[in-house]
Scaffold this motif. Sequence first.
Motif: not given
Length: 271
Positions: A223-229
Amino acid sequence: MTAAAEMKFFTSSDGDLAYREAGSGDPVVLLHSGFVDHHVFDDHIPALAETHRVIAADIRGHGASANASRPFRWTDDLAELLDHLDAGPAVLVGVSMGGLVVSDTLLEHPELVRAAVVCGASTGEFQDSDPWHRGIQAETARTLAAGDLEGWLKAFLRYVPGPHRTLDDIDPDIPRRLREMALGTLAKHTPGERDRLVRVTDTWPRLPKVDVPVLTLNGALDTPDVIAAARRLADSVQHGRAELIDGTGHYLNMEKPAEFTAAIRTFLKSL
């Protein structure tokens, strides 16, 4: 030698914790994702053991390790194990939940960490806002509380392909292995069981003090949120970098074992 024959046990301050050990040299510790056990690293232990002392632990409450009988922290269990094995400072490699153990240990026991690889994770205070992810979290919580193992497994295994694929796109051996491991861990617990885990807090503000090399490694289909974090974590520490493995999701080590091992080896050679 079989995986079962290689299992060892360490008597911690709260029951026996299980681990496997192979190879010799500088220590590398592998920490698995949630609800499963160290067997997620079956493809990596022998390869990394060619050049390093590899320790693959079953985190408390998972696999062959004891459940908690009192409040505990993952990072303190790991510190006890490394002290028992005289294996610190070590390179820590964690996937998903195991990645949280790594980031906790960077903050709480920095003297035990030579370098770190955090995969599919950032810190324990991260909250994924992605509706797909939040929906799975709600379904796994509902089915687990109801004791509906098949419903829980169906929801849990949706993490494997991620939001952009289906299980039809995945090697069926991966969900089979995860299912087998998860059933073993769930058999150790009961619905409504008290969660004794004490979370590490104030994580993001403390990351700039981390001064060892840190690699965040993610599947590009997570997910984009996991990658961004993960990128935020890499940018927050003093010596961090973020990498992606194409064509894989949250269980990057199982989907792309050769690429995962190569990335770890390259990181180890850079130290």
